[in-house]
Design an enzyme around this catalytic site. Sequence first.
Site, PDB file in Angstrom:
ATOM      1  N   LYS A 112      14.981  41.723  12.118  1.00  0.00           N
ATOM      2  CA  LYS A 112      15.034  41.850  13.413  1.00  0.00           C
ATOM      3  C   LYS A 112      15.501  43.415  13.759  1.00  0.00           C
ATOM      4  O   LYS A 112      14.913  43.877  14.552  1.00  0.00           O
ATOM      5  CB  LYS A 112      15.446  40.811  14.189  1.00  0.00           C
ATOM      6  CG  LYS A 112      14.740  39.520  14.236  1.00  0.00           C
ATOM      7  CD  LYS A 112      15.129  38.606  15.137  1.00  0.00           C
ATOM      8  CE  LYS A 112      14.254  37.150  14.972  1.00  0.00           C
ATOM      9  NZ  LYS A 112      15.158  36.095  16.081  1.00  0.00           N
ATOM     10  N   LYS A 198       5.630  35.187   6.879  1.00  0.00           N
ATOM     11  CA  LYS A 198       5.779  34.192   7.658  1.00  0.00           C
ATOM     12  C   LYS A 198       4.945  34.122   9.205  1.00  0.00           C
ATOM     13  O   LYS A 198       4.829  35.356   9.700  1.00  0.00           O
ATOM     14  CB  LYS A 198       7.213  34.143   7.657  1.00  0.00           C
ATOM     15  CG  LYS A 198       7.861  33.012   8.700  1.00  0.00           C
ATOM     16  CD  LYS A 198       9.353  33.068   9.124  1.00  0.00           C
ATOM     17  CE  LYS A 198       9.536  33.984   9.990  1.00  0.00           C
ATOM     18  NZ  LYS A 198      11.029  33.991  10.578  1.00  0.00           N
ATOM     19  N   LYS A 201       6.325  34.539  16.023  1.00  0.00           N
ATOM     20  CA  LYS A 201       6.046  34.833  17.161  1.00  0.00           C
ATOM     21  C   LYS A 201       6.047  36.187  17.671  1.00  0.00           C
ATOM     22  O   LYS A 201       5.513  36.727  18.285  1.00  0.00           O
ATOM     23  CB  LYS A 201       7.192  34.053  18.215  1.00  0.00           C
ATOM     24  CG  LYS A 201       7.201  32.516  18.415  1.00  0.00           C
ATOM     25  CD  LYS A 201       8.336  32.077  19.014  1.00  0.00           C
ATOM     26  CE  LYS A 201       8.809  30.692  18.855  1.00  0.00           C
ATOM     27  NZ  LYS A 201      10.221  30.410  19.265  1.00  0.00           N
TER      28      LYS A 201
HETATM   29  P1  TYM Z   1      12.730  29.652  16.380  1.00  0.00           P
HETATM   30  O1  TYM Z   1      12.725  29.518  17.760  1.00  0.00           O
HETATM   31  O2  TYM Z   1      12.664  30.877  15.558  1.00  0.00           O
HETATM   32  O3  TYM Z   1      11.950  28.748  15.303  1.00  0.00           O
HETATM   33  C1  TYM Z   1      11.941  26.941  15.651  1.00  0.00           C
HETATM   34  C2  TYM Z   1      11.409  26.174  14.591  1.00  0.00           C
HETATM   35  O4  TYM Z   1      10.399  26.546  13.846  1.00  0.00           O
HETATM   36  C3  TYM Z   1      10.630  26.828  12.444  1.00  0.00           C
HETATM   37  N1  TYM Z   1       9.834  27.947  12.047  1.00  0.00           N
HETATM   38  C4  TYM Z   1       8.814  27.881  11.154  1.00  0.00           C
HETATM   39  N2  TYM Z   1       8.624  26.639  10.260  1.00  0.00           N
HETATM   40  C5  TYM Z   1       7.507  26.952   9.336  1.00  0.00           C
HETATM   41  N3  TYM Z   1       6.775  28.076   9.206  1.00  0.00           N
HETATM   42  C6  TYM Z   1       7.104  29.163  10.132  1.00  0.00           C
HETATM   43  N4  TYM Z   1       6.358  30.086  10.005  1.00  0.00           N
HETATM   44  C7  TYM Z   1       8.141  29.019  11.208  1.00  0.00           C
HETATM   45  N5  TYM Z   1       8.509  29.804  12.064  1.00  0.00           N
HETATM   46  C8  TYM Z   1       9.434  29.377  12.662  1.00  0.00           C
HETATM   47  C9  TYM Z   1      12.089  27.372  12.513  1.00  0.00           C
HETATM   48  O5  TYM Z   1      12.483  27.294  11.110  1.00  0.00           O
HETATM   49  C10 TYM Z   1      12.649  26.585  13.658  1.00  0.00           C
HETATM   50  O6  TYM Z   1      13.196  25.471  12.802  1.00  0.00           O
HETATM   51  N6  TYM Z   1      17.743  29.923  15.582  1.00  0.00           N
HETATM   52  C11 TYM Z   1      16.416  29.154  15.722  1.00  0.00           C
HETATM   53  C12 TYM Z   1      16.819  27.966  16.861  1.00  0.00           C
HETATM   54  C13 TYM Z   1      18.025  27.394  17.001  1.00  0.00           C
HETATM   55  C14 TYM Z   1      18.475  26.251  16.426  1.00  0.00           C
HETATM   56  C15 TYM Z   1      19.817  25.767  16.610  1.00  0.00           C
HETATM   57  C16 TYM Z   1      17.640  25.398  15.319  1.00  0.00           C
HETATM   58  C17 TYM Z   1      19.156  27.674  17.704  1.00  0.00           C
HETATM   59  N7  TYM Z   1      20.150  26.731  17.606  1.00  0.00           N
HETATM   60  C18 TYM Z   1      20.426  25.010  16.069  1.00  0.00           C
HETATM   61  C19 TYM Z   1      18.569  24.410  14.720  1.00  0.00           C
HETATM   62  C20 TYM Z   1      19.668  24.100  15.367  1.00  0.00           C
HETATM   63  C21 TYM Z   1      15.295  29.850  16.048  1.00  0.00           C
HETATM   64  O7  TYM Z   1      15.443  30.930  16.305  1.00  0.00           O
HETATM   65  O8  TYM Z   1      14.123  29.396  15.750  1.00  0.00           O
END
Ligand code: TYM
Length: 335
Positions: A112, A198, A201
Amino acid sequence: MAQRILSGVQPTGNLHLGNYLGAIRNWVETQQEYDNFFCVVDLHAITVPHDPKTLAQDTYTIAALYLACGIDLSYSTIFVQSHVSAHSELAWLLNCITPLNWLERMIQFKEKAVKQGDNVSAGLLDYPVLMASDILLYEADKVPVGEDQKQHLELTRNIAQRTNDQFGKKDQPVFKLPDPLIRNEGARVMSLLDGTKKMSKSDPSEMSRINLLDSPDDIKKKIKRCKTDPVKGLSFDDPERPECDNLLTLYMLLSGKTKKAVAEECQDMGWGQFKPLLTDAAVETLRPIQEKYQQLMTEKGYLDSILKEGQEKASAIAQQTLSRVKDALGYLPRF
Ligand code: TYM
């Protein structure tokens, strides 16, 4: 007592099939076995430049999508991260325990940061410490996420262990160490335009992802134009054909068929025959979610009441943990 689960999604833009198949769908499937906390991580959403005009609305969107995807309030609590101030407070305490070079090693930060050039905030570097706070505050046993969060969970365990080593007593650790819950299938949904990247968003091209709120026409158009290869006959697990593996996996997960059944069904197919099947499976999976979502978004009062209840339940647990940590670190208790 049931084991506890905590997970979250950032309210940045639209959720896509990666978020659904890698995370939310799995939360829904196992929620009856656990005591679940699902958070809309709005503090994480400002680690990259954000628009204050849309943040609150995006937060409602994610909460409504959790419900529309099938999160059931009899097993699960939904809340907003910024409504529970213990998240930010614990993040500060853990900041002072976490070595800087642990954060500099994080792959997601590096990726990022490259995209943002000179504009990288300290918050972006610090993001995994806030995530560790989210998890450790609730003493989560398991954290269901997609593959891209694996390194952040390892870091969370390392921070917890370091805190225990420095401030815990032998029979009284400060934190419980959480385990990641990452499925074999769906944990890494790839871009529709490049099977080695991947689905994300932040990809500038809308054509690279299917969003949960895309219309049937958009879904059809995106699948029609997605990257494929010139080979006839479709198969899983061919390293030379990453797009093929990704699209078959999407079809398997969206149709609910087994891998074997999909492999047999598609082994002699060309892309022209396969794409309408994938389109139908995506449209039919998303239709009930979209209908429920539209209805929920007209009921802001109802969403508010759920988030308020979530805030109260989450705060009670989080405050207890925070007090315990402050005590272990030697703080003068509050009056
Ligand atoms: P975020 O918002 O980027 O994504 C949310 C969830 O979606 C999963 N994910 C994917 N899984 C499969 N294929 C993909 N292409 C893909 N893109 C995203 C992510 O692995 C995630 O599970 N840091 C985290 C949010 C967070 C969090 C937490 C998660 C903050 N605190 C505590 C678990 C526990 C994030 O930015 O996810």
